[in-house]
Design a protein around this motif. Structure first.
Motif, PDB file in Angstrom:
ATOM      1  N   SER A  26       0.831  -1.206   0.000  1.00  0.00           N
ATOM      2  CA  SER A  26       0.000   0.000   0.000  1.00  0.00           C
ATOM      3  C   SER A  26       0.868   1.260   0.000  1.00  0.00           C
ATOM      4  O   SER A  26       0.390   2.349  -0.249  1.00  0.00           O
ATOM      5  CB  SER A  26      -0.944  -0.003   1.193  1.00  0.00           C
ATOM      6  N   ARG A  27       2.137   1.097   0.292  1.00  0.00           N
ATOM      7  CA  ARG A  27       3.054   2.235   0.271  1.00  0.00           C
ATOM      8  C   ARG A  27       3.949   2.219  -0.979  1.00  0.00           C
ATOM      9  O   ARG A  27       5.009   2.850  -0.981  1.00  0.00           O
ATOM     10  CB  ARG A  27       3.888   2.240   1.539  1.00  0.00           C
ATOM     11  N   LEU A 123       9.285   0.387   8.392  1.00  0.00           N
ATOM     12  CA  LEU A 123       9.322   1.336   7.276  1.00  0.00           C
ATOM     13  C   LEU A 123      10.506   2.282   7.410  1.00  0.00           C
ATOM     14  O   LEU A 123      11.243   2.539   6.447  1.00  0.00           O
ATOM     15  CB  LEU A 123       7.997   2.120   7.224  1.00  0.00           C
TER      16      LEU A 123
ATOM     17  N   ASP B 291      -4.405   1.342   9.556  1.00  0.00           N
ATOM     18  CA  ASP B 291      -3.738   2.124   8.518  1.00  0.00           C
ATOM     19  C   ASP B 291      -4.618   2.265   7.274  1.00  0.00           C
ATOM     20  O   ASP B 291      -4.319   3.056   6.382  1.00  0.00           O
ATOM     21  CB  ASP B 291      -2.428   1.384   8.155  1.00  0.00           C
ATOM     22  N   SER B 293      -4.756   0.177   4.974  1.00  0.00           N
ATOM     23  CA  SER B 293      -3.882  -0.214   3.864  1.00  0.00           C
ATOM     24  C   SER B 293      -4.661  -0.774   2.687  1.00  0.00           C
ATOM     25  O   SER B 293      -4.222  -0.735   1.555  1.00  0.00           O
ATOM     26  CB  SER B 293      -2.876  -1.263   4.328  1.00  0.00           C
TER      27      SER B 293
END
Lengths: 134, 490
Positions: A26-27, A123, B291, B293
């Motif tokens: 997702s990042r 992260l 989050d 996500s």
């Protein structure tokens, strides 16, 4: 923006692999997972990730060290940052005993982190080690 | 005094007047009195019952007083004697004294004289008796002391700890068997040797150092000899006047204690790992959900949250198993009931518990109990836990549509409970470890099966507590059979 960074997670806990995959994908990271050292070595024959996150205690209490030692013997993987996760280090009150310190050097780790660990904490380490701060 | 209020007295006189006079006088004084007219009568009376004092007239019709005295002494009557005679001359006195008479009372005498003599003699007897008793008590306590000494000696001799007593000049004053064997020697060869010489070799260097420069109090330190660990204690000992007499050295083998401590900390290490893994997994899942996500819809997270719940269930089960283990450990002595029970209700209860899961996996469950089986000597709760673990494993590790069997039968003098499945089986090299705490076979097929590796460890401990045993036979890929052997009731 950097090219998409590729992370390899090696951990025998499939739930951990699942949540980390989702969190980092997702990042914008590309995430590879392996549930055993064997599976990881197979994967690494084809791939060269930007960073590897290994669990110390898989089949054996020192599976992670053995795996990182194997990885470091491979010329292509020599420069890839290696992060080791361990669930027992702080629990025993001594982060490294003499033997573990020797093992750490032998396996050429870049970082050693305690479990349980959050994606957020990881992260930061991953950005720092891959120079991917955005 | 043995009998009578103040004492029992025998009056031996052939002369009626004197005999009855003395009798009445002494009886008035509170003594128990008997009479005898002749020497033979007197001896017969003494044979019948004990007297404290005999008053003997020198002249008797059958035997004379001296002969009677001799007879009394030779038969060892415990009685005081007093010779009464009108022929008070030196020769009779000497002869009577030779025969061991205690007093010599010449006639005529006043009542006061007689009473005075009687009182004195009886007091003598009491004192003599007391002395005798004291002597006996003293001898007894000496004996006791000697036996106490020998008890202490054999106690020290048989101590598991090695003991060495060194006197002020550094010589061995006492050494026990354990110490002799630690020194590869014999006790006899070590006594009176300089301690420094017998504690030779590099391995005893710390002990020699401690003996060479002893501390005022107790010194404690650890030492290793070969593979074994020892605790060494060196204490000074003093006389009642606080003078230093020497040192007591004890060397205790603590290898087993160390081993247990190490085992315990390994157990704790593994236990922590077993808690941290699910915690890490749950934490990761929650982080992803918090989050967002996977976007804003909760549905996207349901499979993950479902996993988180399963992992939490696993932790709850782990806690339950850890509690069982610790309970078994604490109840080890006398915890298990030896009253025989009928295993059928327990078996039915556990079968019911797994009914749904058996159906969900399409397993065939067959349970048989041999008819007329006497009760099984095991606590009902313990049996329930054992069967829950074994049947639970047989369900978990079975193949879809496989078979699960429980058979209770008699094997020799024992009850035999077989729990068998047609599942994954266990690799031969892992069979010796399946009852170890936290042991789980790591195979691709077992990866998805939840478990903490404590179930079989609990089964083994419970069955051993009930004086039984557990065995396993298995073929990889074909299935396993776990067999409990338990004592049968009468």
């Amino acid at each position: 923006m950097n090219a998409q960074k590729r992370i390899l997670f090696v951990d025998d806990d499939r739930d951990f692999l699942a949540s980390q995959s989702i969190y980092f994908r997702s990042r914008g990271y590309d995430v590879l997972t392996a549930a055993s050292g064997e599976e990881a070595l197979r994967l690494l024959e084809q791939e060269v990730p930007d960073i590897m996150i290994l669990d110390l205690m898989m089949e054996h209490f020192d599976s992670g060290f053995r795996l990182s030692h194997q990885i470091r013997k491979n010329e292509r993987l020599k420069e890839v940052p290696l992060v080791m996760l361990s669930g027992v280090a702080t629990a025993t009150g001594q982060r490294f005993d003499g033997e573990a310190e020797g093992l750490r050097r032998w396996s050429q780790l870049d970082a050693f982190l305690d479990k349980p660990i959050t994606g957020r904490q990881l992260l930061k380490v991953i950005e720092e080690k891959t120079g991917a701060a955005r | 005094m043995s009998v009578g209020k103040k004492g029992r007295i025998l009056v031996v006189d052939d002369e009626y007047g004197i005999r009855t006079g003395v009798h009445q006088l002494l009886e008035l004084e509170g003594y128990a009195v008997e009479e005898a007219q002749t020497g033979r009568d007197a001896l017969a009376a003494l044979e019948r019952r004990p007297f404290d004092l005999v008053l003997i007239d020198y002249r008797l019709p059958d035997i004379d007083g001296l002969t009677l005295l001799q007879a009394i002494r030779s038969r060892e009557f415990d009685v005081m004697t007093c010779m009464i005679t009108a022929y008070a001359n030196i020769e009779t006195a000497i002869s009577a004294t030779r025969q061991g008479v205690d007093f010599f009372l010449p006639k005529p005498f006043s009542p006061e004289d007689l009473i005075g003599v009687v009182e004195t003699l009886l007091r003598h007897k009491a004192v003599r008796q007391e002395a005798e008793e004291l002597k006996l008590a003293h001898e007894a306590s000496l004996l006791e002391l000697a036996s106490e000494k020998s008890q202490t000696h054999s106690l020290v001799e048989n101590l598991r700890d090695a003991v060495l007593v060194v006197n002020r000049s550094g010589e061995v004053a006492l050494v026990n068997r354990a110490m002799a064997s630690l020194l590869d020697s014999e006790e006899g060869r070590l006594l009176r040797q300089p301690a420094e010489a017998i504690l030779s070799g590099e391995r005893f260097t710390p002990v020699r150092d401690a003996l060479a420069t002893p501390a005022p109090g107790r010194t404690l330190f650890d030492m290793e000899i070969g593979e074994r660990q020892y605790m060494v204690s060196l204490s000074p000992f003093h006389s009642a006047k606080r003078d230093l007499l020497g040192h007591i050295l004890t060397i205790s083998d603590i290898s087993e204690i160390r081993r247990l401590a190490l085992e315990k900390s390994r157990f704790i290490r593994t236990m922590i790992h077993e808690f941290r893994s699910p915690l890490g997994a749950i934490k990761g899942i929650l982080e992803v959900a918090l989050d967002r996500s996977l976007g804003g819809s909760l549905d996207a997270y349901l499979p993950l949250l479902d996993r988180a719940e399963k992992r939490l269930d696993g932790m709850v089960e782990l806690i339950g198993n850890l509690l069982s283990l610790s309970r078994i450990e604490m109840e080890k002595r006398g915890g298990a009931s030896t009253r025989p029970i009928d295993p059928t209700p327990v078996l039915n209860e556990v079968g019911e518990l797994y009914r749904e899961r058996v159906q969900a996996r399409s397993l065939t469950f067959a349970a048989t109990v041999e008819p007329d089986l006497p009760g099984v000597c095991v606590g009902a709760e313990d049996l329930r836990i054992m069967l829950t673990n074994l049947i639970g494993n047989a369900v978990k590790y079975n193949r879809e549509g496989g078979e699960l069997g429980v058979r209770v039968s008699r094997a020799g003098g024992e009850a035999r409970i077989d729990v068998s499945d047609t599942g994954l089986g266990i690799r031969a090299q892992n069979l010796p470890h399946v009852f170890d705490e936290f042991f789980r076979e790591k195979r691709p097929e077992t990866r998805e099966i939840e478990g903490n590796g404590l179930g079989l460890a609990i089964v083994r401990r419970l069955v051993e507590r009930a004086s039984g045993r557990v065995e396993v036979s298995s073929t990889e890929g074909a299935g396993s059979t776990f067999t409990l052997f338990l004592p049968l009731g009468a």
